[in-house]
Design a protein around this motif. Structure first.
Motif, PDB file in Angstrom:
ATOM      1  N   VAL A  99       0.832  -1.196   0.000  1.00  0.00           N
ATOM      2  CA  VAL A  99       0.000   0.000   0.000  1.00  0.00           C
ATOM      3  C   VAL A  99       0.868   1.249   0.000  1.00  0.00           C
ATOM      4  N   PHE A 100       1.922   1.251   0.841  1.00  0.00           N
ATOM      5  CA  PHE A 100       2.805   2.413   0.899  1.00  0.00           C
ATOM      6  C   PHE A 100       3.545   2.610  -0.416  1.00  0.00           C
ATOM      7  N   THR A 101       3.981   1.507  -1.021  1.00  0.00           N
ATOM      8  CA  THR A 101       4.683   1.611  -2.295  1.00  0.00           C
ATOM      9  C   THR A 101       3.785   2.206  -3.369  1.00  0.00           C
ATOM     10  N   ARG A 102       2.509   1.890  -3.328  1.00  0.00           N
ATOM     11  CA  ARG A 102       1.586   2.355  -4.357  1.00  0.00           C
ATOM     12  C   ARG A 102       1.087   3.768  -4.112  1.00  0.00           C
ATOM     13  N   PHE A 103       0.741   4.090  -2.857  1.00  0.00           N
ATOM     14  CA  PHE A 103       0.089   5.368  -2.579  1.00  0.00           C
ATOM     15  C   PHE A 103       0.953   6.343  -1.783  1.00  0.00           C
ATOM     16  N   GLY A 104       1.995   5.847  -1.098  1.00  0.00           N
ATOM     17  CA  GLY A 104       2.876   6.727  -0.351  1.00  0.00           C
ATOM     18  C   GLY A 104       2.228   7.296   0.899  1.00  0.00           C
ATOM     19  N   PRO A 105       2.774   8.419   1.425  1.00  0.00           N
ATOM     20  CA  PRO A 105       2.258   9.009   2.667  1.00  0.00           C
ATOM     21  C   PRO A 105       0.762   9.329   2.657  1.00  0.00           C
ATOM     22  N   PRO A 106       0.134   9.705   1.518  1.00  0.00           N
ATOM     23  CA  PRO A 106      -1.308   9.979   1.565  1.00  0.00           C
ATOM     24  C   PRO A 106      -2.150   8.806   2.069  1.00  0.00           C
ATOM     25  N   SER A 107      -1.620   7.584   2.015  1.00  0.00           N
ATOM     26  CA  SER A 107      -2.374   6.435   2.530  1.00  0.00           C
ATOM     27  C   SER A 107      -2.639   6.555   4.022  1.00  0.00           C
ATOM     28  N   ILE A 114      -8.833   1.193   8.089  1.00  0.00           N
ATOM     29  CA  ILE A 114      -8.599  -0.116   7.483  1.00  0.00           C
ATOM     30  C   ILE A 114      -8.108  -1.076   8.554  1.00  0.00           C
ATOM     31  N   PRO A 115      -8.880  -2.108   8.906  1.00  0.00           N
ATOM     32  CA  PRO A 115      -8.440  -3.060   9.927  1.00  0.00           C
ATOM     33  C   PRO A 115      -7.102  -3.691   9.552  1.00  0.00           C
ATOM     34  N   GLY A 116      -6.207  -3.731  10.529  1.00  0.00           N
ATOM     35  CA  GLY A 116      -4.906  -4.348  10.296  1.00  0.00           C
ATOM     36  C   GLY A 116      -3.883  -3.356   9.788  1.00  0.00           C
ATOM     37  N   PHE A 117      -4.258  -2.546   8.802  1.00  0.00           N
ATOM     38  CA  PHE A 117      -3.320  -1.581   8.235  1.00  0.00           C
ATOM     39  C   PHE A 117      -2.959  -0.515   9.258  1.00  0.00           C
ATOM     40  N   ALA A 118      -3.941  -0.079  10.048  1.00  0.00           N
ATOM     41  CA  ALA A 118      -3.719   1.014  10.988  1.00  0.00           C
ATOM     42  C   ALA A 118      -2.647   0.678  12.017  1.00  0.00           C
ATOM     43  N   SER A 119      -2.599  -0.561  12.467  1.00  0.00           N
ATOM     44  CA  SER A 119      -1.667  -0.939  13.535  1.00  0.00           C
ATOM     45  C   SER A 119      -0.233  -1.013  13.064  1.00  0.00           C
ATOM     46  N   VAL A 120      -0.007  -1.014  11.749  1.00  0.00           N
ATOM     47  CA  VAL A 120       1.337  -1.175  11.217  1.00  0.00           C
ATOM     48  C   VAL A 120       1.784   0.034  10.394  1.00  0.00           C
ATOM     49  N   ALA A 121       0.833   0.836   9.930  1.00  0.00           N
ATOM     50  CA  ALA A 121       1.146   1.876   8.949  1.00  0.00           C
ATOM     51  C   ALA A 121       2.165   2.890   9.447  1.00  0.00           C
ATOM     52  N   THR A 122       2.017   3.347  10.690  1.00  0.00           N
ATOM     53  CA  THR A 122       2.916   4.403  11.158  1.00  0.00           C
ATOM     54  C   THR A 122       4.341   3.878  11.353  1.00  0.00           C
ATOM     55  N   ALA A 123       4.460   2.646  11.848  1.00  0.00           N
ATOM     56  CA  ALA A 123       5.800   2.065  11.960  1.00  0.00           C
ATOM     57  C   ALA A 123       6.403   1.829  10.582  1.00  0.00           C
ATOM     58  N   MET A 124       5.563   1.448   9.626  1.00  0.00           N
ATOM     59  CA  MET A 124       6.032   1.265   8.256  1.00  0.00           C
ATOM     60  C   MET A 124       6.548   2.575   7.685  1.00  0.00           C
ATOM     61  N   ALA A 125       5.859   3.684   7.974  1.00  0.00           N
ATOM     62  CA  ALA A 125       6.306   4.986   7.489  1.00  0.00           C
ATOM     63  C   ALA A 125       7.709   5.298   8.000  1.00  0.00           C
ATOM     64  N   GLY A 126       7.975   4.965   9.264  1.00  0.00           N
ATOM     65  CA  GLY A 126       9.314   5.182   9.802  1.00  0.00           C
ATOM     66  C   GLY A 126      10.343   4.262   9.183  1.00  0.00           C
ATOM     67  N   ALA A 127       9.975   2.979   9.016  1.00  0.00           N
ATOM     68  CA  ALA A 127      10.904   2.003   8.451  1.00  0.00           C
ATOM     69  C   ALA A 127      11.266   2.338   7.011  1.00  0.00           C
ATOM     70  N   MET A 128      10.333   2.939   6.281  1.00  0.00           N
ATOM     71  CA  MET A 128      10.586   3.311   4.899  1.00  0.00           C
ATOM     72  C   MET A 128      11.151   4.724   4.771  1.00  0.00           C
ATOM     73  N   HIS A 129      11.452   5.333   5.934  1.00  0.00           N
ATOM     74  CA  HIS A 129      12.084   6.655   5.989  1.00  0.00           C
ATOM     75  C   HIS A 129      11.276   7.714   5.233  1.00  0.00           C
ATOM     76  N   ILE A 130       9.947   7.646   5.439  1.00  0.00           N
ATOM     77  CA  ILE A 130       9.103   8.725   4.950  1.00  0.00           C
ATOM     78  C   ILE A 130       9.512  10.013   5.674  1.00  0.00           C
ATOM     79  N   ARG A 131       9.640  11.105   4.965  1.00  0.00           N
ATOM     80  CA  ARG A 131      10.072  12.355   5.580  1.00  0.00           C
ATOM     81  C   ARG A 131       9.075  12.809   6.653  1.00  0.00           C
TER      82      ARG A 131
END
Length: 310
Positions: A99-107, A114-131
């Motif tokens: 999802v992050f690869t396709r839509f980026g930070p706007p996701s 979104i069940p499941g996505f919410a619990s991981v999305a913010t940590a994923m943003a950090g791991a992918m070094h989103i500004r």
């Protein structure tokens, strides 16, 4: 029950802050009912709805920024840990990363819905070094939308919520027991969902040592990497592996004998994506498909080499 209602009335903002914060940190507690109840009370003048909005959004941001910083420091390790303990099987690293690869930070604006996505999305943003600035901007928008919808529903349906509160208050201790039962059923339903998902993941696997021995002996099973393209690019892949994303039809698969060995790997807890992909391949007529036990991490842990995309 009367004591609970007095606590909500007297310490509503504090309860909202604590409830949202705990839920956003991953504890399976339904914060939405609390937001709706306090919003219904705000409609009666017992709370300031703007204060409720600010309090809940602040709790979201504290949790989200914490996970962002942890993800930034620890990378995908924290993501896989989150997926392992989550009661939502949809929160696989592979799906969230896609999802992050396709839509980026706007996701992040819809992540909490979104069940499941919410619990991981913010940590994923950090791991992918989103500004930081885009992360904070879109996360603030997402948190405000998520809280705002709950408060709007509570305000809109305040008469019905008042009726429910009054009925529970009249029931006294039995009303409190009904609330506790509803909470227990919510957690049990999440646990059962996870249990059924884990049952579906039961499948014979190939160990990294066995795969290494096959390669050393000159055998060349078809190795399928079902991680995201970003993971393959950043971390490398098992030598000779082909990338297959989603339901893509790779030419190598079309030319592969139906009874020859195929080994599928991912980087998900319980090898979830690999098992799902392996079952799809079995459904397409391939008879000898096995997930790699432990996935890419287990392969790297053996000290074997990886190849980087050219």
């Amino acid at each position: 029950m009367d004591l609970l209602l007095r606590l909500i009335t007297e310490y509503g903002l504090l309860l909202v802050f604590a409830g949202v914060l705990v839920q956003q940190f991953g504890v399976p507690l339904p914060a939405y009912p609390l937001l709706m109840i306090t919003s219904a009370l705000a409609a009666r003048g017992q709370f300031n709805v703007i204060a409720l909005l600010g309090t809940a959004v602040a709790a979201c941001l504290i949790s989200d920024v914490t996970w962002y910083l942890i993800g930034r420091a620890l990378g995908r390790r924290v993501l896989r840990g989150l997926c392992r303990i989550s009661l939502s099987p949809d929160s696989c690293v592979r799906q969230t990363e896609s999802v992050f690869t396709r839509f980026g930070p706007p996701s992040l604006t819809v992540a909490k819905f979104i069940p499941g996505f919410a619990s991981v999305a913010t940590a994923m943003a950090g791991a992918m070094h989103i500004r930081r600035v885009p992360f904070l901007l879109f996360d603030l928008i997402g948190a405000t939308l998520w809280v705002g919808v709950a408060l709007a529903l509570g305000w809109l349906f305040s008469p019905a919520i008042d009726d429910i509160i009054n009925t529970l208050a009249q029931l006294g201790r039995w009303g409190l027991m009904l609330i506790a039962l509803a909470l227990a059923l919510f957690v049990a339903a999440k646990w059962w969902q996870r249990y059924r998902f884990n049952r579906q993941l039961q499948m014979a696997r190939v160990s990294p040592a066995t795969l290494a021995a096959l390669l050393d002996s000159g055998e060349r099973p078809l190795i399928v990497d079902v991680r995201s393209a970003a993971s393959s690019r950043d971390e490398g892949r098992i030598p000779g592996a082909i990338m297959v994303e989603g339901d893509a039809q790779a030419p190598e698969l079309s030319a592969h004998p139906k009874d020859a060995l195929i080994i599928v790997y991912c980087a998900c807890p319980n090898d979830a994506s690999a098992v799902i992909a392996a079952r799809k391949l079995l459904g397409r007529g391939f008879s000898n498909v096995r997930p790699l036990a432990g996935g890419f991490d287990a392969w790297v842990a053996t000290g074997r080499s990886v190849e980087l995309p050219g």
